[in-house]
Design an enzyme around this catalytic site. Structure first.
Site, PDB file in Angstrom:
ATOM      1  N   ASP A   1     -40.480 -41.573 -33.456  1.00 34.67           N
ATOM      2  CA  ASP A   1     -40.616 -40.163 -33.106  1.00 34.67           C
ATOM      3  C   ASP A   1     -40.143 -39.277 -34.259  1.00 34.67           C
ATOM      4  OD1 ASP A   1     -40.762 -37.736 -31.832  1.00 34.67           O
ATOM      5  OD2 ASP A   1     -39.572 -38.308 -30.104  1.00 34.67           O
ATOM      6  N   ASP A   2     -41.069 -38.521 -34.862  1.00 34.61           N
ATOM      7  CA  ASP A   2     -40.724 -37.557 -35.922  1.00 34.61           C
ATOM      8  C   ASP A   2     -40.219 -38.237 -37.195  1.00 34.61           C
ATOM      9  OD1 ASP A   2     -41.220 -35.674 -33.921  1.00 34.61           O
ATOM     10  OD2 ASP A   2     -39.589 -34.365 -34.542  1.00 34.61           O
ATOM     11  N   ASP A   7     -45.215 -40.928 -34.439  1.00 33.81           N
ATOM     12  CA  ASP A   7     -46.185 -40.013 -33.835  1.00 33.81           C
ATOM     13  C   ASP A   7     -46.641 -38.887 -34.755  1.00 33.81           C
ATOM     14  OD1 ASP A   7     -43.748 -38.685 -33.707  1.00 33.81           O
ATOM     15  OD2 ASP A   7     -43.924 -38.121 -31.604  1.00 33.81           O
ATOM     16  N   HIS A   8     -45.808 -38.472 -35.700  1.00 37.89           N
ATOM     17  CA  HIS A   8     -46.177 -37.462 -36.702  1.00 37.89           C
ATOM     18  C   HIS A   8     -45.020 -37.320 -37.667  1.00 37.89           C
ATOM     19  CE1 HIS A   8     -43.418 -34.648 -34.777  1.00 37.89           C
ATOM     20  NE2 HIS A   8     -43.960 -34.977 -33.619  1.00 37.89           N
ATOM     21  N   CYS A  47     -45.327 -33.926 -30.537  1.00 35.41           N
ATOM     22  CA  CYS A  47     -45.131 -35.135 -29.732  1.00 35.41           C
ATOM     23  C   CYS A  47     -46.209 -35.350 -28.673  1.00 35.41           C
ATOM     24  CB  CYS A  47     -43.759 -35.098 -29.059  1.00 35.41           C
ATOM     25  SG  CYS A  47     -42.393 -35.259 -30.220  1.00 35.41           S
TER      26      CYS A  47
END
Length: 493
Positions: free
Chosen positions: A55-56, A266-267, A95
């Protein structure tokens, strides 16, 4: 004599009936056995699929992607044992929109989640429905951030585990281990981490020399608070790798080599909320023993919408109709053939903490990227309508990004960090025109509300309103509580 003949004839009939019955029974048993064997064989051929989603985290912040100052041994191990994709993309660097693409095979505008904290259209079909019909359990272990339940109806769902000593919840390791140990059918498991998302660990003693900076954040090395934040982020990354290593040990302990393991994030952190590559170009590493050659890399362009059809094909099904994604199974088997000519991106600055009206759309080939910022300061007056309050918020959005132009064009091959805007260069006008044409074809297919020229709607938020002050945004007194329901664009949520 006739009587004896009759008895012998009946005996012959009886024997023949028994033989026929025996033959039929044998045939049925053989057929059933063959069917069971076929089913077992099919089950054996269907690999388990594990998708670990961080995540992130920037793609640039891994050892296997070139950062020699960050500690990512678990991901590096997967890279050494498998395939590293250089050109994997999500369609939105937030997200919920990013994750929903994975689970529906559709871009944010089509699936409905193009703002954070909103739900998908209830007409969408989630990945569990496709894979369960092919004999799979489909499991979400960890962070969800997607809804509604009728679309994302997992076979099993285990929530993250909160621990006092951790800055973020931990993956449900105990449930994962129990399932691995007892699994009696093929499964697809998404292990969705809460790390390395903020808040970060408090790390002391680190200097800028201990960290790696890039052209887009080079000046951060001279800011003490940025150095401290980045050091804390690196520590979160390490903790996520520790968690990933625990999962890999469980895979080694309980599962055979007929298991695909995918790692992604996710990014990007530094490109969050944008359509720059540092937000949309994600890490993507795949290990598949016996199929993927170790220590390989691919430049094939793939997208998060491709994950669903790829998994369906791996499981023995056919790519669903009317979705945006395409299977990249050939790429896993070594093919260098292109999957996409273009990938696309969406940016919306509404319904985030510092909400503003500044939507963007992006189209990217392997060499060029074009971005259109639909409410830039250059064009904002053309977006004005009759409502003075709506116009005021459009102006505020444009002024917040006053240095961002209406058009951006980058030669990604020669300018990977998107530092030199070529949009106004005469020699690039033909390329720009072609990209704009294909961008609008895609936008029409997505039923994008921005295809109409000089139309700039206000989107009704789930959480963060434009006309109410908060911790993250200060609204002038004269604009507070000035937007009414009829001022917003009506959408599915």
């Amino acid at each position: 004599m006739l009587y004896n003949t009759f008895i012998n004839y009946n005996n012959i009939i009886l024997i023949m009936k028994r033989q026929i019955y025996t033959f039929l029974l044998f045939t049925v048993l053989v057929t059933m056995s063959s069917s069971i064997t076929a089913q077992k064989t099919k089950a054996l051929k269907q690999p388990n699929i594990i998708f670990y989603l961080a995540d992130d985290q920037d793609k640039y912040d891994y050892g296997c992607y070139g950062n020699d100052k960050i500690n990512t041994p678990a991901v590096n191990r997967l890279a050494k044992e498998g395939l590293v994709f250089e050109n994997a993309y999500t369609g939105q660097s937030i997200c919920a929109p990013s994750r929903t693409q994975l689970y529906t095979g559709n871009y944010p505008l089509k699936n409905g989640v193009f703002l954070n904290h909103i739900q998908a259209k209830n007409t969408q079909v989630g990945i569990s429905k496709y894979l369960e019909t092919l004999g799979y359990d489909v499991i979400l272990a960890g962070k969800s951030h997607v809804k509604p339940k009728e679309v994302f109806d997992w076979t099993h769902e285990w929530r993250p585990v909160h621990k006092e000593e951790q800055v973020r919840p931990y993956a449900p390791i105990d449930e994962i281990e129990n399932y691995f140990e007892s699994a009696d059918k093929p499964f697809c498991m998404f292990i969705s981490s809460d790390l390395p998302h903020s808040p970060y660990y408090d790390v002391v003693g680190k200097t800028a020399d201990d960290l790696k900076f890039y052209p887009f954040n080079e000046t951060d090395k001279d800011k003490n608070y940025k150095v401290k934040e980045t050091a804390g982020y690196y520590r979160n990354v390490e903790e996520d790798n520790n968690q990933l290593e625990r999962v890999l040990k469980l895979v080694d302990k309980y599962l055979d080599e007929n298991t695909i393991f995918i790692y992604s994030a996710d990014h990007g952190k530094t490109g969050k909320f944008t359509v720059y590559d540092r937000g949309l170009n994600v890490p993507f590493v795949v290990r598949w023993p016996g199929v993927i050659k170790p220590e390989t890399r691919s430049n094939v362009m793939i997208h998060y919408t491709d994950v669903l059809p790829t998994f369906v094909e791996i499981a023995g099904g056919k790519t669903p109709k009317n979705i945006d994604g395409k299977s990249f199974l050939p790429s896993l088997k070594g093919s260098k053939k292109a999957i996409h000519e273009y990938v696309y991106g969406v940016q919306s600055n509404q319904n985030i903490l510092s909400a503003s009206v500044f939507p963007s759309r992006m189209i990217r080939s392997k060499k060029y990227k074009y971005i259109r910022n639909f409410n830039s300061i250059e064009v904002v007056e053309k977006n004005y309508g009759d409502n003075q309050y709506v116009n005021a918020f459009l102006k505020r959005g444009a002024e917040k990004f006053k240095d961002t132009p209406y058009e951006e064009l980058y030669d990604i091959e020669n300018d990977p960090f998107e530092m030199l805007n070529l949009a106004k260069k005469p020699t690039f006008q033909k390329i720009k025109k072609e990209l704009i044409k294909d961008l609008y074809i895609w936008m029409n297919d997505q039923e994008d509300f921005l295809v109409e020229d000089n139309y700039m709607p206000i989107l009704k938020p789930a959480n963060n309103r434009l006309d109410i002050s908060s911790k993250f945004i200060k609204v002038p007194t004269e604009l507070e509580n000035t937007l009414n329901d009829e001022d917003y664009l009506i959408l599915h949520y």
